[in-house]
Scaffold this active site. Structure first.
Site, PDB file in Angstrom:
ATOM      1  CD  GLU A 272      10.416  -1.953   7.343  1.00  0.00           C
ATOM      2  OE1 GLU A 272       9.866  -3.093   7.204  1.00  0.00           O
ATOM      3  OE2 GLU A 272      10.762  -1.668   6.330  1.00  0.00           O
TER       4      GLU A 272
ATOM      5  CB  CYS B 208      11.133  -0.283   1.400  1.00  0.00           C
ATOM      6  SG  CYS B 208      11.312   0.300  -0.331  1.00  0.00           S
TER       7      CYS B 208
ATOM      8  CE  LYS C  40      -2.855  -9.382  -2.354  1.00  0.00           C
ATOM      9  NZ  LYS C  40      -3.438  -8.091  -1.912  1.00  0.00           N
TER      10      LYS C  40
ATOM     11  CG  ASP D 274      -2.426  -3.619   1.231  1.00  0.00           C
ATOM     12  OD1 ASP D 274      -1.539  -4.268   1.964  1.00  0.00           O
ATOM     13  OD2 ASP D 274      -3.357  -3.071   1.685  1.00  0.00           O
TER      14      ASP D 274
ATOM     15  N   GLY E 272       6.759  -6.265   0.011  1.00  0.00           N
ATOM     16  CA  GLY E 272       6.211  -6.353   1.126  1.00  0.00           C
ATOM     17  C   GLY E 272       6.883  -6.740   1.935  1.00  0.00           C
TER      18      GLY E 272
ATOM     19  CD  GLU F 126      12.680  -5.695  -5.419  1.00  0.00           C
ATOM     20  OE1 GLU F 126      13.214  -4.783  -4.410  1.00  0.00           O
ATOM     21  OE2 GLU F 126      12.994  -5.733  -6.365  1.00  0.00           O
TER      22      GLU F 126
ATOM     23  CD1 TRP G 236      -0.189  -1.529   3.153  1.00  0.00           C
ATOM     24  CD2 TRP G 236       0.621   0.318   3.063  1.00  0.00           C
ATOM     25  NE1 TRP G 236       0.689  -1.388   4.235  1.00  0.00           N
ATOM     26  CE2 TRP G 236       1.133  -0.268   4.505  1.00  0.00           C
ATOM     27  CE3 TRP G 236       0.852   1.561   3.257  1.00  0.00           C
ATOM     28  CZ2 TRP G 236       1.972   0.227   5.301  1.00  0.00           C
ATOM     29  CZ3 TRP G 236       1.908   2.417   4.430  1.00  0.00           C
ATOM     30  CH2 TRP G 236       2.353   1.508   5.465  1.00  0.00           C
ATOM     31  CG  ASN G 237       5.459   1.246   0.612  1.00  0.00           C
ATOM     32  OD1 ASN G 237       4.729   0.507  -0.363  1.00  0.00           O
ATOM     33  ND2 ASN G 237       6.405   1.365   0.942  1.00  0.00           N
TER      34      ASN G 237
END
Ligand SMILES: NC(=O)c1ccc[n+]([C@@H]2O[C@H](COP(=O)([O-])OP(=O)(O)OC[C@H]3O[C@@H](n4cnc5c(N)ncnc54)[C@H](O)[C@@H]3O)[C@@H](O)[C@H]2O)c1
Length: 540
Positions: A405, A307, A200, A202, A251, A273, A176-177
């Site tokens: 994280e 990320c 697919k 989020d 993700g 990733e 989603w980010n």
């Protein structure tokens, strides 16, 4: 299928007043979701929220196994004709997409902000990235995919060529980010290489992803070639991977391991990733103003939900006090806010879960002795998921945020004496995604960068120098991932290398009528002659 809500009740109408997004848009975008005719009814729509207000925005269908199979089937059918088109013909679609993304940016930005709560400036970085990546691959795909001559078994007699063939169907699972660019930008090279894609996104940001797909279709992509299924990851991951020839996942590291296991069982390739705990090293000869502004961007871009953002800031002793004072002051001055306009430097977190993680990490660190130099509070006065950009000092092993994280607007700052010490501490992490080094001496910066265990390292830039170098590989070392996006690596991974070798005049293997002993003698002599010749200058 989609349970769209009445315009009057939607968060954007009630609070934000977008001129580009209305309830009709959600209904139109939902048409892009593949839903099998044979599996009616069973799926409860999933509500999505507008983070700026916490109100309901729309709903997306929960696709089923049957929907995934149907989408895969249709995509594979469309792929056959697509793969027969020339690369130049395929590339034209992505050049048009580049233009459409720039033309429709206001719509894209509004929808993206509504779904994510990010600041408009951060949303624009996605628009830019999507356009640049599409153009880069449209212009370079032919070069990356061209047939290459390889050295043949018998020089001059064996003509060996490497062909690149599409894998077939590529499954992409996106977060989603960065919902616009991560939904489309990994798909672009896959499609250019002749594949179909099954995405697919989020569930929180499905509509932004659907908008990217819609624009690609408008640019000329065959309708079923890029299929979308929506819903939660857990039930869909397995059927998705079972129906694909390759999977690209972006993700968390935890889910990434699960995807790797599924890909292993299906015996298909994957790119992962994943997360990071990225370090910035500010050396004592750094340009102070530039380092303060640059690391600030690196820590708080997208409210730290990036990320490659910086969560660990190491500053050399000679500059530490001055840097930290200026940095904390600048962080305290940052403008937070919602709304579909440029201005705020940082927006909202996306969800209550993200807010809870940030509050837990800061609370745990402070409880164990860390000091708050700036921020450190939620801001419910601005919206339900806002949190101040936060600087902590005194983070140490045993605190949750030391190794894990946070994925939020929190950075811990600490002092180092020697560069060796800084490199050792920066590398003391299970992650290895991105890093940065700040110094006036570019050579020194480069030398330090080469010692850091990170897939990308930026000198005098936090993340954008490496990320925006679309021709250069980008990805993680250690638990930050497997494989790379961008550049040749980012497109070749979606292909099978096929070697076609044409033999002329004599066979490579022993002819049936030549005795084995004689053949062995001739070949031994040939290898000796080749070895001797390779020692001659110019014949290596
Ligand atoms: N390295 C990169 O390029 C990059 C880029 C962006 C985000 N990230 C990472 O992503 C994480 C943030 O995203 P998140 O927390 O939403 O990640 P997540 O792993 O929870 O979800 C990512 C995607 O995977 C799906 N998913 C979740 N469980 C699944 C399952 N069991 N099977 C199949 N799919 C499943 C989700 O629905 C979503 O689409 C952070 O760790 C961040 O660092 C990495």
């Amino acid at each position: 299928m989609t349970d769209t809500v009445s315009p009057r009740k939607t968060a954007h109408e009630a609070f934000l007043g977008s001129r580009n997004v209305d309830a009709g848009l959600f209904a139109r975008l939902s048409e892009g979701i593949t839903v099998a005719d044979a599996s009616p009814g069973a799926r409860e729509p999933l509500p999505t929220l507008a983070p700026f207000t916490g109100e309901r925005l729309a709903s997306v269908p929960q696709c089923t196994d049957e929907d995934v199979r149907e989408a895969a089937h249709r995509a594979r059918e469309a792929q056959e004709a697509w793969a027969r088109r020339s690369i130049a013909e395929r590339a034209r679609v992505f050049l048009r997409y580049h233009d459409l993304v720039m033309e429709r940016q206001e719509l894209i930005l509004d929808l993206m902000q509504l779904e994510t709560g990010k600041a408009r400036g951060h949303a624009f970085e996605e628009v830019l990235d999507a356009a640049i990546t599409a153009r880069y691959y449209a212009r370079s795909a032919a070069r990356h995919l061209k047939t290459r001559r390889r050295q043949g078994a018998l020089p001059g007699l064996t003509l060996a060529r490497e062909e690149r063939r599409p894998k077939g169907l590529v499954a992409l699972i996106s977060p989603w980010n960065y919902p616009f660019t991560l939904a489309a930008s990994d798909a672009v090279p896959a499609l250019l290489a002749g594949n179909a894609v099954l995405l697919k996104p989020d569930r929180k940001t499905s509509f932004t992803a659907l908008l990217a797909v819609r624009l690609l279709r408008e640019a000329g992509l065959p309708p079923d070639l890029f299929a979308v299924v929506t819903g939660e990851g857990e039930p869909l991951g397995e059927p998705l991977i079972r129906s694909a020839d390759y999977v690209g996942f972006t993700g968390s590291t935890e889910v990434g391991r699960h995807i790797a296991r599924l890909a292993g069982e299906a015996l298909i390739g994957c790119t992962l990733e994943l997360g990071g705990k990225n370090a910035s090293l500010v050396l004592d000869d750094a340009d102070l103003d530039r380092a303060v502004e640059g690391t600030l961007r690196g820590c708080f871009a997208n409210a730290g939900q990036l990320c490659i953002s910086t969560e660990r800031l190491f500053v050399q002793a000679g500059i530490y006090s001055r840097f930290v004072e200026r940095f904390a002051e600048r962080v305290r001055s940052m403008k937070l806010g919602g709304g579909l306009r440029y201005g705020p430097e940082m927006g909202s977190l996306i969800s209550a879960e993200q807010l809870a993680t940030v509050e837990r990490h800061v609370g745990d660190a402070v409880g164990k002795g860390a000091r708050v130099l700036a921020g450190g509070r939620a801001r419910p006065d601005l919206g339900p998921f806002f949190y101040e950009p936060t600087v902590l000092e005194g983070a140490r092993a045993g605190m949750e945020l030391f190794a894990d994280e946070t994925f939020g607007p929190v950075v811990s700052v600490s002092r180092f004496t020697s560069v060796d010490e800084a490199v050792e501490r920066a590398n003391d992490s299970p992650y290895g995604l991105n890093a940065s080094v700040w110094t006036r001496d570019a050579r020194r910066g480069y030398a330090v960068a080469r010692r850091l265990e990170a897939g990308t390292v930026n000198v005098n830039e936090a993340y954008a120098a490496a990320w925006a170098s679309t021709d250069a590989p980008m990805g993680g070392m250690k638990t930050s991932g497997l494989g790379r996006r961008h550049g040749a690596e980012g497109i070749l991974k979606y292909t099978e290398a096929q070697t076609v070798a044409v033999q002329r005049l004599f066979p490579v293997t022993a002819p049936a009528n030549v005795p084995g002993e004689r053949y062995a003698r001739v070949m031994t002599g040939a290898l000796r002659a080749l070895k001797a010749a390779s020692r001659l200058p110019g014949l290596r």
